[in-house]
Write an enzyme that holds these catalytic residues in place. Structure first.
Site, short mmCIF file in Angstrom:
data_model
loop_
_atom_site.label_atom_id
_atom_site.label_comp_id
_atom_site.label_asym_id
_atom_site.label_seq_id
_atom_site.Cartn_x
_atom_site.Cartn_y
_atom_site.Cartn_z
N HIS A 178 0.82 -1.21 0.00
CA HIS A 178 0.00 0.00 0.00
C HIS A 178 0.85 1.26 0.00
CE1 HIS A 178 -3.29 -2.50 2.27
NE2 HIS A 178 -3.25 -2.77 0.98
N HIS A 195 -6.98 -0.50 3.07
CA HIS A 195 -6.33 -0.91 1.83
C HIS A 195 -6.60 0.20 0.81
CE1 HIS A 195 -5.75 -5.28 3.06
NE2 HIS A 195 -6.33 -4.68 4.09
#
EC number: 1.1.99.29
Length: 454
Positions: free
Chosen positions: A390, A434
């Site tokens: 990420h 996320h």
């Protein structure tokens, strides 16, 4: 494929950082719903009570759904645990802006298949549009200015070449360039173009065009470590691989329609924790969790720190635009992150300690910060740390008049005209989620900003 938007506080802080309330949770709500197409789980089971229908979109392009089956024995135990440990409530929907608790996993899956940016936004009908050309095996070597002035650069051209070198070609935009090179590619392209830290560019022999020291800086990533327990598995029917494949081929259902587990744990470190006597809380507010852990078998899990203090960077290796950049994730470079992982492990240890897990969880395998020395714990975590993939923040947004950052609240490159950046590199920090949902949200608003301008 994990679909989590983040907390309301995350986006409200985007509004504060950029000086523009258009990036706040409430203002972004139409874009949050616009990109999403909520669909039934594979197989069509009734998911009532596992999500909030009012917080989802139904006419967008990206399919989102719940797991194909459940609840499992583990899922039922989390509900029982919520009755016994009030700090771990079962939350109806993790994407309503207040995710802290236990939530059902939502994934970008529709009809038993992955729904990606490519399948959702770049289908065959779009690829056939006369105003779209897709160049394969092509590398952007530089952005080129039309003219320079004392006040700003006018950038409307790109130089391209085959990936392995060869003759270059210049393409020019009538209105503006939209750069979506990603968290690694975007700063690499900017730096190769002479846009970045003036001193570092000159040291590489690249003529500086625009001194923006924050290009490639501020790289933020979710760091994680594995934790494990000993368990007595319940008596359940296991579907073998051949049967699973047959189920998917016949009706797009079964275990091959799932990517991860059924549920997620989101939690905050208690405000009276000693960690906050030493370090400033990096979270954006009380709706933002510090840690996340997918919940599955109980045998093991990936404990993720959602609010790291550590920062990394993307820099050039040389002035050759075909050289790979130097990527430093900066994992665990700030002492808060290691201390927060300790607190996170203590939280999940407590989660699995109630009578709800009797006959299932039989012990904790570690790494246990309460049984290891600080040095032993740090070595285990550093030796085994990994990321959730990420990365964000290498061309960050900031307010228009701020000397920091790379783009303003309209995603326009500071100190230049003719170019915007639209990708996760503009995130000012990593969200407590996320990142794919936030990229869709960003892109949908960017589309409106561009439409309004032209």
């Amino acid at each position: 494929m994990v679909y989590t938007r983040g907390s309301a506080d995350d986006f409200d802080n985007w509004g504060r950082v950029t000086g523009n309330p258009g990036w706040s949770w409430k203002a972004l709500w139409p874009y949050i719903k616009r990109h999403e197409k909520w669909v039934q789980p594979a197989g069509g089971r009734d998911p009532s009570g596992q999500f909030d229908p009012s917080v989802h979109g139904y006419k967008g392009k990206v399919s989102v759904s719940l797991p194909w089956n459940g609840p499992t024995d583990h899922d039922n135990r989390t509900a029982k645990n919520a009755e016994l440990q009030k700090e771990f409530p079962v939350i109806l929907d993790q994407n309503a802006g207040k995710p802290i608790g236990i939530t059902w996993m939502q994934s970008t899956i529709g009809n038993g298949e992955r729904s990606s940016a490519a399948t959702a936004y770049l289908g065959s009908d779009v690829r056939e549009r006369p105003n779209l050309t897709i160049l394969l095996n092509t590398y952007i070597t530089r952005l080129l200015p039309v003219k320079a002035s004392s006040r700003s650069l006018d950038i409307r051209s790109i130089e391209i070449a085959p990936r392995k070198g060869g003759p270059t070609r210049i393409l020019s935009a009538a209105n503006e360039i939209i750069l979506s090179g990603g968290v690694i590619g975007t700063p690499q392209i900017l730096l190769n173009s002479g846009i970045g830290n003036k001193t570092e560019l000159e040291a590489l022999g690249i003529p500086p065009l625009l001194n923006l020291p924050d290009v490639g800086q501020g790289l933020t990533e979710h760091v994680a470590t594995n934790v494990a327990w000993t368990v007595t598995p319940p008596n359940t029917t296991t579907i073998d691989e051949a049967t699973a494949l047959a189920m998917w081929q016949q009706n797009r259902t079964g275990p091959l329609t799932e990517r991860f587990t059924h549920q997620m744990l989101w939690s905050r470190i208690q405000p009276d924790s000693s960690i906050f006597k030493e370090f400033k809380d990096p979270s954006t507010g009380p709706t933002s969790p510090h840690i996340e852990m997918p919940l599955g078998s109980g045998q093991g899990g990936s404990l993720c720190l959602l609010t790291p203090h550590s920062r990394g960077s993307v820099k050039l290796r040389s002035k050759n635009p075909f050289d790979d950049p130097l990527i430093d994730l900066g994992l665990l470079s700030h002492p808060f992150d290691l201390a927060a992982l300790k607190e996170g492990i203590r939280i999940v240890k407590k989660f699995y300690s109630s009578p709800a897990w009797d006959g299932y969880i039989t012990g904790f395998r570690g790494p246990d910060p309460d049984n290891l020395t600080n040095e032993e714990f740090e070595k285990v975590v550093r030796d085994n740390a990994f990321t959730f993939l990420h990365p964000v923040g290498t061309a960050s947004m900031s307010s228009k008049n701020s000397k920091r950052g790379v783009v303003d609240h309209e995603l326009k490159l500071k100190g230049a005209t003719g170019i915007r950046i639209v990708d996760a590199s503009v995130f000012p920090y990593v969200l407590t989620a996320h990142t794919q949902a936030a990229v869709y949200i960003l892109a949908e608003r960017a589309a409106d900003l561009i439409r309004d301008a032209w």
